[in-house]
Design an enzyme around this catalytic site. Structure first.
Site, mmCIF file in Angstrom:
data_model
loop_
_atom_site.group_PDB
_atom_site.id
_atom_site.type_symbol
_atom_site.label_atom_id
_atom_site.label_comp_id
_atom_site.label_asym_id
_atom_site.label_seq_id
_atom_site.Cartn_x
_atom_site.Cartn_y
_atom_site.Cartn_z
ATOM 1 N N ASP A 46 42.499 36.576 37.055
ATOM 2 C CA ASP A 46 41.128 36.873 37.057
ATOM 3 C C ASP A 46 40.821 37.841 35.918
ATOM 4 O OD1 ASP A 46 38.565 37.798 38.918
ATOM 5 O OD2 ASP A 46 39.039 39.508 37.531
ATOM 6 N N TYR A 51 35.542 41.932 29.520
ATOM 7 C CA TYR A 51 36.831 42.588 29.562
ATOM 8 C C TYR A 51 37.799 42.444 28.325
ATOM 9 C CZ TYR A 51 36.961 42.347 34.578
ATOM 10 O OH TYR A 51 36.570 42.358 35.907
ATOM 11 N N LYS A 80 33.902 35.547 33.964
ATOM 12 C CA LYS A 80 32.631 35.872 34.576
ATOM 13 C C LYS A 80 31.560 36.006 33.487
ATOM 14 C CE LYS A 80 35.129 38.967 37.740
ATOM 15 N NZ LYS A 80 36.404 39.246 36.905
ATOM 16 N N HIS A 113 28.709 38.251 36.710
ATOM 17 C CA HIS A 113 29.351 39.621 37.065
ATOM 18 C C HIS A 113 28.599 40.607 37.534
ATOM 19 C CE1 HIS A 113 32.644 41.678 34.762
ATOM 20 N NE2 HIS A 113 32.678 42.383 36.035
#
Length: 330
Positions: A46, A51, A80, A113
């Site tokens: 994931d 990120y 996402k 997200h």
């Protein structure tokens, strides 16, 4: 895909019930983490555009694919759409950026997200306006956004699509308008914040649930500190007396008990770690089962809304957004 326990989407796609979470995993650490996870048997990774580690995850995956040890179809990859991509015209751009970084032709699951949209000012995860305030887009239209997500399935860039951090009313609006329904909802969920109403709501709609922070996100305060934000009160689930007692009875760790509690509710877990020994521990959860009594004791630890830690309230601008998700009961 390597056989291991999974949840099944309404479209027949299977999502391994334990995945490697990578929020806060630094680029230089995440390659080692993914490598260790795949070696141990993880088949679910994931990540997210915001990120800032998709490229490194892509390098690790490519190494495994090139070696012939794994095929693309063996791995379930989730990423996402960032809030600055929460515009119908931006979805294709951002999924293509993610696919390029991950060195993949498609992702198994693509999530929105957050229901809160930011202005699209480049790739900055937390864009600021001229005054230094978060550049929030109050005109976020989650229905037109969902239509653009459906187009990514049509184009073969995503096998399934879903949501993250949405509430029941927002999910209901999307389901009502959807041609391709959400397959999964990813939300904060753990023994102190069990999200029972939301999980039941999703089950009735045949939407699977994935828990982030299933062991309470011990690293959350470091994230806050790095951004100059006030530290939160992070609950210590690992040392909860009930959790510790049950862990001792099963000769398991507290983290393993916390993960198992979610799993036995058919909820996917994505514990984050960059330490190979912790990644291994988080995967050693298939060889024991909590009893009915264990589950009841753990169920009793639910603090309901008081257990929520990811409140999105650290930035005042988020609270004012029309799609702020946490004003609802669930």
């Amino acid at each position: 895909m390597t056989t291991q326990p999974s949840v099944t989407f309404y479209n027949g796609q299977k999502m391994p019930i334990v995945g490697l979470g990578t929020w806060q995993s630094k680029p230089e650490e995440v390659i080692t983490a993914v490598d260790a996870a795949l070696e141990l048997g993880y088949r679910h990774i994931d990540t997210a555009f915001r990120y800032n580690n998709e490229a490194e995850i892509g390098k690790a995956l490519k190494k495994w694919f090139d070696s012939g040890k794994l095929k693309r179809e063996d791995i379930f990859v989730v990423t996402k759409l960032p809030p600055n991509g929460n515009h119908a015209e931006s979805v294709e751009k951002y999924i293509k950026k993610s696919l390029q970084a991950l060195q993949l032709n498609y992702v198994d699951l693509y999530l929105i997200h957050s229901p809160i949209g930011f202005k699209d000012m480049g790739d900055e995860a937390w864009p600021r306006d001229a005054t230094g305030a978060l550049a929030i887009d109050n005109a976020t239209d989650i229905i037109s956004l969902w239509k653009a997500m459906e187009a990514q399935v049509d184009a073969g860039r995503a096998r399934s699509i879903g949501l993250s951090n949405f509430n029941s009313r927002q999910i209901a609006r999307i389901v009502k308008a959807a041609r391709i329904r959400p397959a999964n909802l990813q939300v904060e969920l753990n023994v102190y914040f069990q999200q029972r109403e939301l999980v039941a709501f999703c089950k009735a709609l045949d939407i699977t649930v994935c828990a982030y922070a299933p062991i309470g996100s011990p690293g959350m305060n470091q994230w806050m500190k790095d951004r100059g934000l006030p530290e939160a009160v992070v609950p210590d689930l690992i040392n909860d007396p009930v959790v510790c007692k049950i862990a001792k009875q099963h000769n398991k760790t507290s983290a393993q008990v916390l993960l198992r509690h979610c799993m036995q509710r058919d909820i996917v877990v994505i514990p984050k770690s960059v330490k190979p020994d912790r990644i291994k521990e988080n995967f050693q959860v298939f060889d024991f089962e909590l009893t009915k009594e264990d589950m009841q004791e753990l169920d009793s630890l639910d603090k309901r809304q008081a257990g929520r830690r990811f409140k999105m309230d650290v930035f005042e601008e988020l609270l004012k957004h029309p799609e702020f998700p946490y004003g609802e009961h669930y």
